[in-house]
Scaffold this motif. Sequence first.
Motif, PDB file in Angstrom:
ATOM      1  N   UNK A  38      -4.707  11.524   9.571  1.00  0.00           N
ATOM      2  CA  UNK A  38      -5.456  10.271   9.408  1.00  0.00           C
ATOM      3  C   UNK A  38      -4.504   9.079   9.402  1.00  0.00           C
ATOM      4  N   UNK A  39      -3.346   9.254   8.779  1.00  0.00           N
ATOM      5  CA  UNK A  39      -2.342   8.196   8.747  1.00  0.00           C
ATOM      6  C   UNK A  39      -1.837   7.881  10.153  1.00  0.00           C
ATOM      7  N   UNK A  74      -7.993   1.853   7.600  1.00  0.00           N
ATOM      8  CA  UNK A  74      -6.523   1.836   7.620  1.00  0.00           C
ATOM      9  C   UNK A  74      -5.979   1.855   6.196  1.00  0.00           C
ATOM     10  N   UNK A  75      -6.534   1.012   5.325  1.00  0.00           N
ATOM     11  CA  UNK A  75      -6.057   0.952   3.938  1.00  0.00           C
ATOM     12  C   UNK A  75      -6.221   2.306   3.252  1.00  0.00           C
ATOM     13  N   UNK A  79      -3.123   4.602   1.891  1.00  0.00           N
ATOM     14  CA  UNK A  79      -3.030   4.882   0.462  1.00  0.00           C
ATOM     15  C   UNK A  79      -2.734   6.347   0.174  1.00  0.00           C
ATOM     16  N   UNK A  80      -3.035   7.227   1.102  1.00  0.00           N
ATOM     17  CA  UNK A  80      -2.884   8.665   0.887  1.00  0.00           C
ATOM     18  C   UNK A  80      -1.502   9.200   1.231  1.00  0.00           C
ATOM     19  N   UNK A  84       7.180   5.191   1.488  1.00  0.00           N
ATOM     20  CA  UNK A  84       8.391   5.287   2.314  1.00  0.00           C
ATOM     21  C   UNK A  84       8.062   5.666   3.753  1.00  0.00           C
ATOM     22  N   UNK A  85       6.947   6.314   3.955  1.00  0.00           N
ATOM     23  CA  UNK A  85       6.564   6.747   5.292  1.00  0.00           C
ATOM     24  C   UNK A  85       6.152   5.584   6.180  1.00  0.00           C
ATOM     25  N   UNK A  86       5.656   4.513   5.582  1.00  0.00           N
ATOM     26  CA  UNK A  86       5.172   3.391   6.395  1.00  0.00           C
ATOM     27  C   UNK A  86       5.835   2.060   6.038  1.00  0.00           C
TER      28      UNK A  86
END
Length: 115
Positions: A38-39, A74-75, A79-80, A84-86
Amino acid sequence: MEILAIVVIILLFMVILLSVFAVMQIKMAGMQVKDFWSFIKANDTLDKLYVFAQKYEKLSPQEQVIFLEEAEKVFSAFDKVPDALWEEEYDKYMRILDKYKDIKIVRWELTNKNV
């Protein structure tokens, strides 16, 4: 022909091994694979919303609703996953968040004027 079959088997084994390794890495980061996927999709949507937000200052009511719905997706996806990933997408995220807040305020003001 036998060599080709061996190469295909080795490549298939490597693909499976890399897939298992990727899933393990995602789980070790404290995420679900579904959330990570999803991200990935939300990151693509973030890029599109960012371009859209820069291009259009005034949106029609229908465009505002679409923008708000897509931004909320998107939010939710962002949030999940760990920050650091984004972190590279932080500026885009904040630009979309600012536009989201502006639209919400305008829509709230219009709703209160009609009451």
